[in-house]
Scaffold this motif. Structure first.
Motif, short mmCIF file in Angstrom:
data_model
loop_
_atom_site.label_atom_id
_atom_site.label_comp_id
_atom_site.label_asym_id
_atom_site.label_seq_id
_atom_site.Cartn_x
_atom_site.Cartn_y
_atom_site.Cartn_z
N PRO A 106 31.84 -23.87 16.56
CA PRO A 106 33.02 -24.39 17.28
C PRO A 106 32.68 -25.23 18.52
CG PRO A 106 33.29 -22.08 16.73
CD PRO A 106 31.85 -22.41 16.47
N PHE A 107 31.56 -24.95 19.19
CA PHE A 107 31.30 -25.67 20.45
C PHE A 107 29.86 -26.15 20.59
CE2 PHE A 107 30.08 -25.68 24.98
CZ PHE A 107 30.89 -26.71 25.42
N LEU A 235 36.09 -33.71 21.26
CA LEU A 235 35.80 -32.53 20.45
C LEU A 235 36.62 -31.33 20.93
CD1 LEU A 235 31.90 -32.76 20.18
CD2 LEU A 235 33.56 -33.29 18.41
N ILE A 236 36.62 -31.11 22.23
CA ILE A 236 37.35 -29.98 22.80
C ILE A 236 38.85 -30.15 22.57
CG2 ILE A 236 37.91 -28.77 24.94
CD1 ILE A 236 35.10 -29.53 25.93
N GLN A 239 39.88 -29.45 18.92
CA GLN A 239 39.83 -28.03 18.56
C GLN A 239 40.96 -27.24 19.23
OE1 GLN A 239 35.96 -26.14 17.72
NE2 GLN A 239 35.09 -27.88 18.82
N ASP A 242 43.94 -27.93 17.16
CA ASP A 242 43.84 -27.26 15.87
C ASP A 242 44.29 -25.79 15.94
OD1 ASP A 242 43.34 -27.26 13.17
OD2 ASP A 242 41.21 -26.78 13.37
N GLN A 243 44.46 -25.28 17.16
CA GLN A 243 44.88 -23.89 17.33
C GLN A 243 46.37 -23.75 17.68
OE1 GLN A 243 42.68 -21.50 16.56
NE2 GLN A 243 41.27 -23.21 16.13
N GLN A 251 47.25 -30.48 11.23
CA GLN A 251 45.96 -29.83 11.45
C GLN A 251 44.97 -30.00 10.31
OE1 GLN A 251 47.26 -25.90 12.52
NE2 GLN A 251 47.38 -26.38 14.71
N PHE A 254 42.45 -32.73 10.99
CA PHE A 254 41.48 -32.65 12.08
C PHE A 254 40.11 -32.34 11.49
CE2 PHE A 254 45.05 -31.04 15.07
CZ PHE A 254 45.47 -32.35 15.26
N SER A 256 37.76 -30.61 12.45
CA SER A 256 37.27 -29.25 12.64
C SER A 256 38.05 -28.21 11.83
CB SER A 256 37.35 -28.87 14.12
OG SER A 256 38.71 -28.92 14.58
N HIS A 257 39.07 -28.63 11.11
CA HIS A 257 39.99 -27.67 10.50
C HIS A 257 39.30 -26.79 9.45
CE1 HIS A 257 43.92 -26.05 9.52
NE2 HIS A 257 43.67 -26.24 8.24
N TRP A 259 35.96 -26.21 9.19
CA TRP A 259 34.58 -25.92 9.56
C TRP A 259 34.12 -24.54 9.09
CZ3 TRP A 259 33.79 -28.11 15.21
CH2 TRP A 259 33.49 -29.48 15.11
#
Length: 304
Positions: A106-107, A235-236, A239, A242-243, A251, A254, A256-257, A259
């Motif tokens: 995630p990061f 990026l931040i 994410q 996405d929450q 979403q 995205f 990152s959805h 990942w």
């Protein structure tokens, strides 16, 4: 020699010269790629990023070992108990690989990729070396492809650093053996190692879109720091968005959805649906932002 054969001589010479030019360009591209890899992986910043990534599994493994030293168990992931698979680490050290990848994806991993990708073009521009690279027979398109290939190589290396570090720590601190899948079936240690390798490759592939986004941002500015900060900020932001439940309609688009879909590789049989969606989405991001980076870089004034 006939008249027809004489007429064919210039054509043969032209074909040989064209072949020689293609060979020179191919060798130059490989040489440029090797040079970029050497420069990237010799930088102290890159080594520091890899060091941080390698340290995450160590910290997680030691923390789990200390917490469970009295025979107690640790809470499962997904219910406030830590990263996914953390509850299984004490039973099988191989699960530390899956836990570490879930914790860094995630990061930490995207941030590292964002730093390398964001600095790829902007860093050369701010250092004043971009114009000299293009004086050589590289060409803007070839240089951009080499930069992107270098970033993708870093994606793979960074992911493997996390996986190898976690595997070493897991084998040192915890027992290893047969792996219990999410579906409840058991697979041998050898197949578990193969699943771990596939998961590492899936995580590395999940960063393809981030690499393309960072490359595009890098073509927009001549400041390496600004490009890196913008990429990490995006990026931040993505994410966080996405929450937010109210954004559920968008979403799935995205990067990152999907990942964490790599967890489906630990099912028996493997669930491919979200894995394929993730790879397709990363390909779309690579195509869109790669094309945007090519268009921007092709019109970029490097003399300023």
């Amino acid at each position: 020699m006939s008249r027809a054969e004489v007429a064919d001589v210039p054509e043969v010479q032209a074909a040989e010269e064209a072949s020689d030019v293609r060979e020179v360009r191919r060798l130059w591209s490989l040489g440029l790629f090797r040079s970029e890899l050497g420069i990237t992986f010799r930088r102290w910043r890159t080594l520091a990023l890899l060091g941080v990534l390698a340290a995450v599994p160590i910290l997680v493994g030691v923390a789990v070992k200390i917490e469970t030293s009295d025979g107690s168990t640790i809470g499962g992931g997904g219910e406030g108990g830590g990263p996914a698979f953390i509850a299984q680490v004490t039973n099988n050290g191989l699960f530390l690989v899956f836990t570490a990848l879930a914790a860094t994806l995630p990061f930490f991993l995207p941030m590292a990729i964002g730093v390398v990708a964001g600095d790829s073009i902007a860093g050369e521009s701010s250092a004043g070396t971009l114009r000299y690279l293009l004086v050589a027979p590289a060409g803007r398109t070839r240089l951009l492809l080499v930069k992107y290939a270098t970033t993708l190589t870093f994606c793979l290396v960074a992911t493997l650093v996390v996986a190898v570090s976690a595997l070493a720590v897991g084998a040192l601190l915890f027992p290893v053996g047969e792996v219990t899948t999410i579906s409840g079936t058991r697979i041998g240690f050898g197949e578990g190692m193969l699943r771990a390798l596939l998961i590492a490759l899936a995580v590395a592939a999940s960063l393809i879109g981030v690499a393309a986004l960072g490359l595009f941002v890098s073509t927009l500015t001549s400041s390496g720091i600004a490009a890196m900060a913008t990429t990490v900020g995006l990026l931040i932001t993505i994410q966080i968005l996405d929450q937010i439940p109210q954004l559920h309609a968008i979403q799935p688009y995205f990067f990152s959805h999907y990942w964490l879909s790599f967890a489906d590789l630990l099912r028996e049989p493997v669930y491919w649906d979200e894995l394929v969606k993730n790879l397709g989405l990363q390909g779309v991001y690579a195509a869109v932002f790669g094309s945007a980076a090519w268009a921007r870089f092709g019109a970029k004034d490097i003399t300023a």
